[in-house]
Design an enzyme around this catalytic site. Structure first.
Site, PDB file in Angstrom:
ATOM      1  CG  ASP A 287      -2.184   0.822   0.999  1.00 23.11           C
ATOM      2  OD1 ASP A 287      -2.189   1.653   0.072  1.00 23.11           O
ATOM      3  OD2 ASP A 287      -3.149   0.639   1.747  1.00 23.11           O
ATOM      4  CB  CYS A 288       0.496   4.541  -1.498  1.00 25.54           C
ATOM      5  SG  CYS A 288      -0.068   3.966  -3.114  1.00 25.54           S
TER       6      CYS A 288
END
Length: 769
Positions: A287-288
């Site tokens: 996830d970012c």
């Protein structure tokens, strides 16, 4: 998300992306004499050999710059820069940087939010939506407006009703979420021959991720303490289905820790489970800024080089964010990581790109798709149909619905969601082809008079309530459209309560009291709402949950109210009373009830207290009758282990390990007759629940195992076959996380009224402990 990205790196990567924008959206251009004959460009070779050839031509720095979402171009080999981050949760979305609307692609078909679509319980619909979304994604890619790697769907379990992202999920039930996950992924990725992909889907957020910000605790710092039983039985079920059944091309690890380890740095979760046990054929992405988070926020490693090394060695292939581009080379220099590890990660990424045809030159698969294939009438009709199928009728006192346009010549349409557009599409949405609001939809059937009542869903005051009461007194009937929006529930915003926000409840009560005619309450929301006050109000004869119904939501709502559509949706989550929240901290991941500490349990499988509306609830304008035409009553479950008696872990607690029997030989078939005994055509969902034998400590909880949707015309009868797989559907998970098939009588519940018992037994003498 983390905010520590160095400005110089951002600028350099943006420069590289600008340089690559003029290049074709593929590698191996036949007009490039320097590359057209290289082995990685030869489509006649196996993808494995093409990937190996390409990796062998890259420098270490070129490899490392390919491990982040905005991968840099390799000009000397004719390889464009590539943005991996695109979103397609319920339509092509510009939430990520990979999609840009404009020019010939001003918008894309916006389907209902996932929680609404899940309420249809229609797997063929989910796959059809995926097919349309991937058609439009490919068309936009061909036009240089999108990528081919989409970080969707979100298949996390909707464990807590306050979660702001519950709207993005298929609901609280593992079997429902698993079926949705596999179906939507198949639709997105296509059924091309061989190993090819139409687009590459990604199932997120792995795992036990369902808290964004609650009571001062955020997802970046949350350590989810999860038992082996809950992990195997609940949280991991949809992800396993994504990989094993859907053959998804990617899985995204989450921000949170699970039992003290960041998911993106846990080799047991990534390397051993996703890639090892489930055999992922694809890549694992963070996830970012998750890698940045585990170092800078969670302080899991002492140096950034350790964070880069730990994640890559754990099985991470791609970093959404710049962290790996900055620190991977330092990790190699410090002997914390080897170039072989980088090659493995890069190999997984390049393999997916090869499967997508990105190294095949201009002869792209699906290369014929273009602007004419986006927002087509057929696609928009499917969005409308999805909204219709996802709407749930919660109350219909004295069969007040459907309305007749002849009887109710003037309808007052009131409420903060009565004439909204963006609210209808939820989050992670793009730019829709067009909108039809609830007010517009109802206006197509009858004359309307309109008043919002509240300026927004937050409804901070009651100053405009007098005007709303006035038009309710004038009209023949009233439709109140209230609920939530992204201002109340969304990513990084969990709810504090389950009641209608602000003064909305007062608005509903006052308008209902003033209304001359019957009142219909329409709720737009992703999460459940405690509307007990409305259930108990005799003036409110109908209650409809529309979720976030997408671009055509207003038409669908009106079609249900006026009987053009017979509602068939069922709730994919439990609607709890407000009082439930006081007993369940969002941080408590336990699924099972614990009376000793006053913990009531979560979801319909374990919570047995009062509800506003139960999981699976939904009314119709007609009545259906189910009968069981055929069903086995006794099944032999062979034990294939040669060491059964000595190894008590195989039949401990009267249950055989799933891994110790021949699952392929155990499929069971049931024929269920569904008769429409009413006077209106409609759809019915046959929901098969199973309860395990109480002996052996497996418990009596009833859980959904199979569901099938069937359309039956009034007065007719349809027969459907339900296939039951004892290894999947009748197995349970013990406290050690081991899946077993309990021996004894299993109770099957076809809805509420039809029950059947099946005896599972084995030829080995049962061992009692």
């Amino acid at each position: 998300m983390a905010k520590n990205t160095p400005i110089i790196l951002i600028l350099s990567l943006c420069t590289l992306l600008r340089l690559s924008e003029s290049r074709p959206p593929f590698a191996c251009d036949p007009n490039n004499g320097a590359t057209k004959n290289l082995p990685f460009c030869r489509t006649s070779l196996h993808i494995r050999d093409r990937v190996a050839d390409l990796i062998g031509r890259l420098t270490l720095q070129e490899k490392i710059r390919s491990l982040v979402n905005n991968a840099a171009p390799v000009e000397r080999l004719g390889i464009s820069g590539y943005e991996w981050w695109s979103e397609a949760l319920h339509g092509v979305s510009n939430t990520g940087p990979g999609v840009k609307f404009g020019g010939e692609f001003p918008g894309a078909t916006s389907f209902p939010q996932v929680i609404t679509t899940a309420a249809s319980y229609n797997a063929s619909l989910w796959e059809a939506i995926g097919q349309v979304v991937s058609d439009e994604a490919r068309a936009m890619y061909n036009g240089g407006r999108a990528g081919l790697t989409y970080w969707s769907p979100n298949v996390n379990i909707f464990r807590d009703p306050r979660w702001g992202r519950g709207q993005e999920t298929p609901g609280e039930d593992p079997a429902l979420a698993a079926k949705y996950a596999a179906s939507y992924v198949k639709g997105l990725q296509g059924n091309s021959a061989g190993n090819r992909l139409k687009v590459a889907a990604c199932c997120k957020h792995y795992t036990a991720y369902d808290l964004d910000f609650w009571n001062g605790i955020d997802r970046f710092h949350f350590n989810a303490k999860v038992s082996k039983q809950d992990l195997e039985e609940t949280y991991n079920v949809p992800f396993k289905a994504c990989v094993s059944e859907g053959q998804v091309a990617s899985v995204m690890c989450s921000y949170n820790q699970v039992n003290g380890k960041p998911t993106c740095a846990d080799p047991s979760l990534l390397r051993d489970t996703i890639r090892g046990q489930w055999r992922l054929n694809g890549y694992i992405v963070s996830d970012c800024d998750s890698v940045d988070v585990l170092y800078n926020s969670q302080h899991y490693t002492s140096t950034p080089e350790d964070a880069a090394a730990d994640t890559i060695k754990a099985g991470l292939d791609l970093d959404c964010g710049p962290f790996l581009a900055i620190h991977t080379e330092g990790a190699i220099r410090a002997n914390k990581l080897s170039e072989v590890d980088v090659n493995r990660a890069l190999g997984n990424l390049l393999t997916v790109q090869m499967r997508l045809g990105m190294f095949d030159g201009p002869r792209q698969p699906y290369g014929n798709l273009g602007p004419r294939d986006v927002c087509t009438p057929a696609h928009q009709q499917l969005a409308l149909e999805a909204a219709r199928q996802g709407i749930v009728l919660l109350q219909n006192s004295n069969r007040a619905l459907p309305f007749s346009g002849h009887k109710y010549r003037t309808v007052a349409v009131i409420g903060p969601n009565s004439d909204v557009t963006d609210t209808m599409i939820g989050n992670y949405a793009g730019i829709p082809c067009a909108y039809t609001t609830a007010l517009q939809g109802i206006s197509r059937y009858t004359k309307t008079i309109h008043e919002n009542g509240c300026a927004s869903v937050s409804c901070p005051d009651n100053r405009a309530f007098g005007r709303a009461e006035a038009i309710a007194r004038q009209a023949d009937a009233t439709v109140l459209v209230v609920g939530l929006s992204q201002a109340i529930e969304r990513e990084f915003l969990d709810r504090n309560g389950l009641l209608l926000p602000g003064h909305q409840q007062e608005l509903v009560s006052r308008v209902a009291r003033a209304s001359k005619g019957p009142v219909i309450l329409v709720l737009m929301s992703g999460g459940p709402i405690d509307v007990t006050f409305a259930k108990n109000n005799p003036k409110i004869v109908g209650i409809i949950w529309a979720g976030y119904p997408g671009q055509a939501g207003g038409t669908a709502i009106a079609d249900v109210i006026f009987g053009m559509t017979n509602p068939g949706g069922k709730l994919p989550m439990t609607w709890y009373p407000q009082a439930y929240l006081a007993k369940v901290p969002m941080t408590d991941m336990s699924m099972r009830a614990d009376p000793g500490r006053g913990y009531p349990g979560r979801t319909y499988r374990f919570y047995k207290g009062p509800t506003v509306y139960p999981f699976g609830f939904g009314l119709s304008y007609t009545n259906f009758r189910q009968t069981l035409a055929h069903g086995q009553t006794k099944v032999l479950v062979p034990n294939t282990s040669s060491n059964t008696v000595k190894n008590n872990t195989m039949i401990m607690s009267n249950g055989i390990r799933v891994s110790s029997t021949n699952c392929d030989a155990l499929s069971l078939g049931f024929h269920v007759n569904v008769e429409n005994v009413g006077d209106m055509d409609g759809t019915h969902t046959v929901m098969l629940f199973a309860s395990s034998p109480s002996a052996g400590g497996f418990g009596e909880e009833k859980r959904l195992v199979v569901f099938e949707k069937v359309h039956v015309v009034a007065g007719a009868k349809e027969s459907i076959r339900i296939n039951l797989d004892p290894c999947s559907h009748l197995s349970v998970v013990d406290r050690f996380g081991i899946r077993r098939i309990p021996m004894g009588e299993h109770r099957l519940h076809f809805g509420e009224d039809l029950k059947h018992t099946i005896l599972l037994h084995n030829e080995v003498e049962e061992i009692k402990y």
